[in-house]
Design a protein around this motif. Structure first.
Motif, short mmCIF file in Angstrom:
data_model
loop_
_atom_site.label_atom_id
_atom_site.label_comp_id
_atom_site.label_asym_id
_atom_site.label_seq_id
_atom_site.Cartn_x
_atom_site.Cartn_y
_atom_site.Cartn_z
N UNK A 82 0.83 -1.21 0.00
CA UNK A 82 0.00 0.00 0.00
C UNK A 82 0.86 1.27 0.00
N UNK A 83 2.13 1.10 0.32
CA UNK A 83 3.05 2.25 0.27
C UNK A 83 4.02 2.03 -0.89
N UNK A 84 3.95 2.87 -1.91
CA UNK A 84 4.78 2.62 -3.10
C UNK A 84 6.28 2.74 -2.83
N UNK A 85 7.05 2.05 -3.63
CA UNK A 85 8.50 2.22 -3.62
C UNK A 85 8.79 3.53 -4.36
N UNK A 86 9.61 4.37 -3.77
CA UNK A 86 9.96 5.63 -4.43
C UNK A 86 11.47 5.77 -4.48
N UNK A 87 11.99 5.95 -5.67
CA UNK A 87 13.43 6.11 -5.85
C UNK A 87 13.67 7.43 -6.56
N UNK A 88 14.67 8.14 -6.11
CA UNK A 88 14.99 9.43 -6.73
C UNK A 88 16.50 9.54 -6.85
N UNK A 89 16.95 10.00 -7.99
CA UNK A 89 18.39 10.17 -8.19
C UNK A 89 18.68 11.51 -8.82
N UNK A 90 19.70 12.16 -8.28
CA UNK A 90 20.13 13.44 -8.85
C UNK A 90 21.37 13.14 -9.68
N UNK A 91 21.34 13.60 -10.92
CA UNK A 91 22.43 13.27 -11.83
C UNK A 91 23.32 14.45 -12.17
N UNK A 92 22.89 15.63 -11.83
CA UNK A 92 23.67 16.82 -12.15
C UNK A 92 23.11 17.98 -11.36
N UNK A 93 23.42 19.19 -11.81
CA UNK A 93 22.88 20.36 -11.12
C UNK A 93 21.36 20.38 -11.18
N UNK A 94 20.84 19.99 -12.35
CA UNK A 94 19.37 20.03 -12.53
C UNK A 94 18.78 18.64 -12.79
N UNK A 95 19.59 17.79 -13.40
CA UNK A 95 19.05 16.50 -13.84
C UNK A 95 18.64 15.60 -12.66
N UNK A 96 17.41 15.18 -12.72
CA UNK A 96 16.85 14.33 -11.67
C UNK A 96 16.01 13.24 -12.33
N UNK A 97 16.00 12.05 -11.77
CA UNK A 97 15.06 11.04 -12.24
C UNK A 97 14.35 10.41 -11.05
N UNK A 98 13.11 10.10 -11.25
CA UNK A 98 12.31 9.53 -10.16
C UNK A 98 11.56 8.31 -10.67
N UNK A 99 11.39 7.38 -9.80
CA UNK A 99 10.67 6.16 -10.15
C UNK A 99 9.75 5.78 -9.00
N UNK A 100 8.51 5.50 -9.34
CA UNK A 100 7.56 5.03 -8.33
C UNK A 100 7.03 3.67 -8.76
N UNK A 101 7.13 2.72 -7.88
CA UNK A 101 6.66 1.37 -8.19
C UNK A 101 5.50 1.02 -7.26
N UNK A 102 4.40 0.61 -7.86
CA UNK A 102 3.21 0.30 -7.06
C UNK A 102 2.52 -0.91 -7.68
N UNK A 103 1.72 -1.60 -6.91
CA UNK A 103 0.99 -2.73 -7.49
C UNK A 103 -0.10 -2.24 -8.44
N UNK A 104 -0.40 -3.06 -9.42
CA UNK A 104 -1.47 -2.71 -10.34
C UNK A 104 -2.26 -3.98 -10.64
N UNK A 105 -3.57 -3.81 -10.80
CA UNK A 105 -4.41 -4.95 -11.18
C UNK A 105 -5.00 -4.64 -12.54
N UNK A 106 -4.78 -5.57 -13.45
CA UNK A 106 -5.30 -5.38 -14.80
C UNK A 106 -6.83 -5.52 -14.74
#
Lengths: 359, 202
Positions: A82-106
């Motif tokens: 019920x609590x998603x996985x959240x990952x965040x990475x800073x790659x430079x002065x401005x560059x950032x990437x984020x990832x959220x992983x959560x369950x999904x039901x088709x």
């Protein structure tokens, strides 16, 4: 180079971890089960944040080859989806990437009107929906450009838990790439990668690294029978004849070469190496990472390895590399937060010299 | 856990004394060799890590003497300032007894086995004799032995079994857990005992 900062939330045993000063070479130490390998896994997921298959792959590294519905929770903190996985990475002065992983039901499924309720009972919950994981990723690039996308991963068939279905409809092509080396595969030399190194006339760099362990090595070649080396005998001999240290170092050098401008993740980097070979390992890692503009994330719990790294960096000719290396001691706080204590060269060397336990 | 930072040469003593006071360690304490009183900035992570894990830090260093830039008041003030500057949490105790100038060797001199205390007097006579030799200019002709040498000579002079002699070789072992050499119940240790008893968690 790669990441400058990484933040992990709700991933496996990690409720929260912030790595705020990520360097070119990052070594993680800590007690068993403290989360060292999970940090690598999370950073690897973030590196390939638009590739949902990695959610499955990182568990395969642990010899877990199943991806059934009940396995979805494995990568969530306390297995609480019920609590998603959240990952965040800073790659430079401005560059950032984020990832959220959560369950999904088709939601979509085929319902046959002719099918009546089994045994005359009617349940409000019809459990045919396919459960998987959704990945929502977003990024800001160094030039300020923004983007986002989504992907998902499902078990291909409810009857089989060893095949997965990946849905990645986006057109995002990631420029960041990473390679993960599991300790189990540490001795496997990627022949194709070595061939490329030879084609690009860069084998001299590899030979120089191997000579630190076996000075007789003059050259390296890829033959039909596999990787062979010239040690001054009348014919080339298979590299396998030279022992584990050479093979491991060759495997690592070859893989690192593949990570030019990318990121290498190595779990238990010194596994299988005699302590006398450890300085050669660290010299190779530190120098190659710099020359290939690669970033390295590695784990160890070997004190000999820490001493070797400290010794290598203490050499005067390695002084320029000292700022590029950080050793993180991972500790779990009373709040269950994982904290990384980053030892820069001076503090790292001092702790090692004073025989202070930082693992 | 209580993490106790000592200067270094006193690490074994501290470990023995803690075991004498509290029995088996069982993860209750850890003695860390700091390598000297000026090294706190290199050790800040060890302090912070233990504090953030809910543990307590103790600093047990030498008070030293005015002649070598220390003294109880000056050294305590210096260390308190460094700890504050580095935002480190720690309680301080300065050898020998947290009130006088001195050092670890001062403490040891005060806890020798009374039966062998005469050995210290012998050494002091030797020191006076050495100091009495002057050169033509009237200056001391010889270097005085260090205070560590006095402790070494004390331990060395007590008869040992072959195995003990082997352990002592090179001054590696000072037999802190052996009452023939040291009195760990000496009243001179009360201030240290009291300091530790209120801070080492059971």
């Amino acid at each position: 180079m790669g990441f400058k900062e990484i933040e992990i939330r709700n991933f496996r045993g990690i409720r929260h971890l912030l790595l705020s000063d990520v360097k070119r070479v990052n070594l993680f130490v800590g007690r068993n089960n403290c989360g060292k390998s999970s940090v690598l896994d999370a950073a690897f997921l973030l590196t390939g944040f638009s590739n949902p298959a990695l959610c499955y792959r990182i568990n395969q590294f642990r010899d877990y080859n199943h991806f059934a519905e009940e396995d979805m929770a494995l990568n969530f903190y306390n297995m609480d989806v019920s609590v998603p996985i959240r990952l965040r990475g800073k790659l430079g002065e401005r560059a950032v990437r984020e990832l959220e992983i959560a369950p999904v039901v088709e939601a979509s499924r085929i319902v046959e009107p002719a099918e009546g309720p089994a045994g005359g009972l009617l349940s409000s919950r019809e459990e045919d929906g396919k459960a998987g994981l959704s990945l929502m990723y977003s990024y800001v690039s160094e030039d300020g450009g923004q983007g986002a996308g989504g992907a998902a991963i499902f078990p291909e068939d409810r009857a089989r838990d060893d095949k997965i279905e990946v849905r990645s409809p986006g057109t995002f092509r990631d420029t960041l790439h990473g390679v993960y080396v599991n300790s189990k595969f540490a001795f496997e030399i990627a022949v194709d990668d070595l061939s490329r190194i030879i084609e690009e006339k860069q084998e001299g760099m590899v030979v120089e690294i191997l000579r630190r362990i076996e000075p007789k090595i003059r050259s390296i070649a890829v033959l039909k029978s596999g990787v062979s080396v010239d040690v001054g005998l009348s014919r080339l001999i298979p590299v396998n004849m030279l022992g584990d240290g050479i093979r491991k170092l060759l495997a690592l050098a070859t893989t690192l070469y593949k990570c030019r401008n990318g990121i290498l993740f190595v779990d238990e980097i010194d596994n299988g190496l005699h302590f006398s070979s450890l300085p050669s390992l660290w010299k190779a890692v530190v120098e190659m990472a710099e020359s290939l503009n690669a970033q390295v994330f590695a784990t160890t719990h070997n004190v000999e390895s820490l001493r070797a790294l400290s010794g290598v960096l203490a050499e005067e000719r390695m002084a320029a590399y000292r700022k590029d290396v950080m050793c993180y001691s991972l500790r779990r706080l009373v709040t269950d937060e994982l904290k990384a204590y980053g030892y820069s060269f001076e503090k790292f060397q001092y702790a090692i010299n004073q025989e202070i336990e930082i693992r | 856990m209580t993490r106790i930072f000592v200067e270094g040469r006193d690490k074994v003593f501290m470990e023995v004394y803690l075991a004498h006071l509290f029995g088996r360690n069982e993860g209750r304490w850890e003695v860390v060799s700091a390598g000297g009183y000026t090294k706190l900035p290199l050790l800040d992570l060890q302090f912070k890590e233990n504090s953030e894990a809910g543990g307590m830090n103790l600093v047990v260093f030498d008070a030293d003497f005015e002649e070598n830039g220390g003294g109880f008041v000056a050294r305590k003030s210096y260390l308190q300032a460094r700890l504050a500057e580095l935002a480190l949490e720690a309680d301080l105790f300065l050898f020998p007894n947290d009130k006088a100038d001195g050092d670890f060797e001062t403490l040891l001199e005060n806890i020798v086995n009374k039966e062998h205390e005469c050995l210290l007097r012998c050494f002091e006579q030797y020191e006076r004799c050495v100091a009495g030799h002057c050169d033509a200019a009237g200056k001391p002709k010889y270097l005085l032995p260090t205070r560590k040498a006095k402790i070494y000579a004390y331990v060395e002079s007590i008869k040992k079994s072959r195995r003990e002699a082997e352990r002592f070789k090179g001054g590696k072992e000072f037999f802190f857990d052996d009452s023939r050499y040291w009195d760990l119940n000496s009243s001179y240790l009360f201030p240290l005992r009291s300091f530790l008893e209120t801070r080492v968690v059971g």
